[in-house]
Design a protein around this motif. Structure first.
Motif, mmCIF file in Angstrom:
data_model
loop_
_atom_site.group_PDB
_atom_site.id
_atom_site.type_symbol
_atom_site.label_atom_id
_atom_site.label_comp_id
_atom_site.label_asym_id
_atom_site.label_seq_id
_atom_site.Cartn_x
_atom_site.Cartn_y
_atom_site.Cartn_z
ATOM 1 N N TRP A 48 0.813 -1.217 0.000
ATOM 2 C CA TRP A 48 0.000 0.000 0.000
ATOM 3 C C TRP A 48 0.845 1.263 0.000
ATOM 4 O O TRP A 48 0.355 2.342 -0.362
ATOM 5 N N SER A 49 2.085 1.133 0.371
ATOM 6 C CA SER A 49 2.945 2.323 0.399
ATOM 7 C C SER A 49 3.203 2.875 -0.998
ATOM 8 O O SER A 49 3.673 4.013 -1.132
ATOM 9 N N PHE A 81 2.581 11.533 -3.132
ATOM 10 C CA PHE A 81 3.180 12.587 -2.326
ATOM 11 C C PHE A 81 4.678 12.741 -2.539
ATOM 12 O O PHE A 81 5.206 13.855 -2.436
ATOM 13 N N ASP A 82 5.364 11.657 -2.839
ATOM 14 C CA ASP A 82 6.816 11.745 -2.989
ATOM 15 C C ASP A 82 7.237 12.018 -4.430
ATOM 16 O O ASP A 82 8.109 12.864 -4.671
ATOM 17 N N TYR A 83 6.636 11.315 -5.386
ATOM 18 C CA TYR A 83 7.054 11.459 -6.777
ATOM 19 C C TYR A 83 6.048 12.251 -7.614
ATOM 20 O O TYR A 83 6.396 12.781 -8.665
ATOM 21 N N TYR A 84 4.848 12.353 -7.144
ATOM 22 C CA TYR A 84 3.768 12.877 -7.979
ATOM 23 C C TYR A 84 2.974 13.858 -7.133
ATOM 24 O O TYR A 84 2.280 13.464 -6.207
ATOM 25 N N ASN A 85 3.087 15.159 -7.449
ATOM 26 C CA ASN A 85 2.411 16.192 -6.664
ATOM 27 C C ASN A 85 0.914 16.164 -6.964
ATOM 28 O O ASN A 85 0.384 17.002 -7.706
ATOM 29 N N PHE A 86 0.255 15.189 -6.379
ATOM 30 C CA PHE A 86 -1.132 14.924 -6.745
ATOM 31 C C PHE A 86 -2.060 16.069 -6.349
ATOM 32 O O PHE A 86 -2.974 16.419 -7.110
ATOM 33 N N VAL A 130 3.550 4.381 -11.185
ATOM 34 C CA VAL A 130 2.757 4.897 -12.307
ATOM 35 C C VAL A 130 1.354 4.309 -12.286
ATOM 36 O O VAL A 130 0.357 5.018 -12.474
ATOM 37 N N GLN A 131 1.254 3.010 -12.043
ATOM 38 C CA GLN A 131 -0.054 2.363 -11.993
ATOM 39 C C GLN A 131 -0.858 2.817 -10.779
ATOM 40 O O GLN A 131 -2.087 2.922 -10.849
ATOM 41 N N ALA A 132 -0.196 3.090 -9.670
ATOM 42 C CA ALA A 132 -0.902 3.589 -8.489
ATOM 43 C C ALA A 132 -1.498 4.968 -8.762
ATOM 44 O O ALA A 132 -2.661 5.236 -8.425
ATOM 45 N N ALA A 133 -0.701 5.841 -9.377
ATOM 46 C CA ALA A 133 -1.219 7.163 -9.716
ATOM 47 C C ALA A 133 -2.345 7.070 -10.742
ATOM 48 O O ALA A 133 -3.352 7.782 -10.645
ATOM 49 N N SER A 134 -2.206 6.190 -11.711
ATOM 50 C CA SER A 134 -3.256 6.029 -12.727
ATOM 51 C C SER A 134 -4.555 5.531 -12.104
ATOM 52 O O SER A 134 -5.653 5.951 -12.509
#
Length: 297
Positions: A70-71, A78-83, A264-268
């Protein structure tokens, strides 16, 4: 006697119950198979988002993660992708476009459906003709026009056009729906002293709510998922939308250093949740608007 027998109506045989049951089972089976095929990519995306990075490249692919990581979502958002910033940018554009279309598209469609002016039908055909022109053909003059206005690297090229009619497709959709409204209601309101705008506001708009809901869903999905427009008109990273930001993160990779596919898949997965929720909760209005708007032309 034979003549009377020949003239007697022939009774139609009723379909047998087993045939109706077989047709129903076949229909449900086809729907189930289609649903499974559609869900496979989504399931694989969610599964990959919960894997370790090394596990995502196993051959043959492992559909079920050995451990739920889940991490990956925390690292991706938050770390790689300024959501938060990118989601705010995307939501601002989406709401701006949605409000513009809801205010202007019904008004233009009402003019084409109820207005009586010279060249109305020809003008409507011209509006429909713009749907046949691919956006890639007109992007260069549109880009030059916005460059002359000084609107590049702002949200204005993405939002302002929606405030001028909302687009040919939505004008056509709402016009078809308004044509199904009984014009005698307009005549009754006119006898009571109601003007054309009063008829539009108090009579027409309440009766076309399903079409407005369908248009709102279409607009939300199209603007939220838009990649081409922000790619052309936005340059600064702090203005990027979710789709453009995700592509920017993916493009940071090189032949020797590739982006983490699980992140990438988590953000998608998170990006597609709002459109899925919108369609899930408002699909009834969406389907009703599409069906009724095509009944009468």
């Amino acid at each position: 006697m034979s003549a009377m027998t020949d003239a007697a109506p022939i009774e139609r045989r009723r379909p047998r119950p087993w045939r109706a049951i077989a047709d129903s089972l076949l229909t449900h089976a086809m729907v189930a198979i289609g649903a499974v095929l559609v869900m496979i990519p989504f399931f694989f995306m969610v599964s990959t988002s919960l894997k370790h990075e090394w596990e995502a490249f196993l051959i043959p692919p492992q559909l079920i993660p050995s451990e739920l990581v889940w991490s990956n979502y925390k690292r991706a958002l938050f770390d790689y992708y300024n959501f938060a910033q990118l989601a705010g940018n995307t939501l601002s554009i989406t709401l701006g476009v949605l409000v513009g279309r809801l205010l202007t598209a019904p008004l233009v469609a009402y003019g084409f459906a109820r207005g009586r002016f010279f060249g109305r039908d020809v003008l409507f055909l011209v509006v429909l003709g713009t749907m046949m022109i691919p956006g890639q053909v007109t992007i260069l003059p549109v880009y030059l026009m916005f460059n002359m206005l000084g609107w590049l690297n702002t949200y204005l090229p993405l939002v302002v056009p929606a405030w001028f009619g909302g687009g040919a497709f939505f004008i056509f959709l709402l016009r078809q729906f308004i044509m199904t409204v009984n014009p005698e209601l307009d005549d009754a309101a006119r006898i009571d002293g109601c003007g054309w705008f009063g008829i539009y506001w108090w009579i027409t708009l309440p009766l076309i709510k399903p079409a407005l809901a369908a248009m709102a869903i279409f607009s939300f999905l199209g603007t939220w998922n838009d990649f081409f427009g922000p790619l052309i008109f936005l340059r600064s990273s702090y203005l990027f939308t979710l789709q453009l930001g995700l592509q920017y993160y993916v493009s940071l990779g090189s032949p020797n250093v590739r982006p983490n596919i699980t992140l990438v898949q988590a953000a998608s997965t998170v990006i597609i949740l709002p459109p899925l929720l919108v369609f899930f909760f408002f699909q009834r209005y969406f389907i009703q608007g599409i069906v009724i708007s095509g009944v009468k032309g």
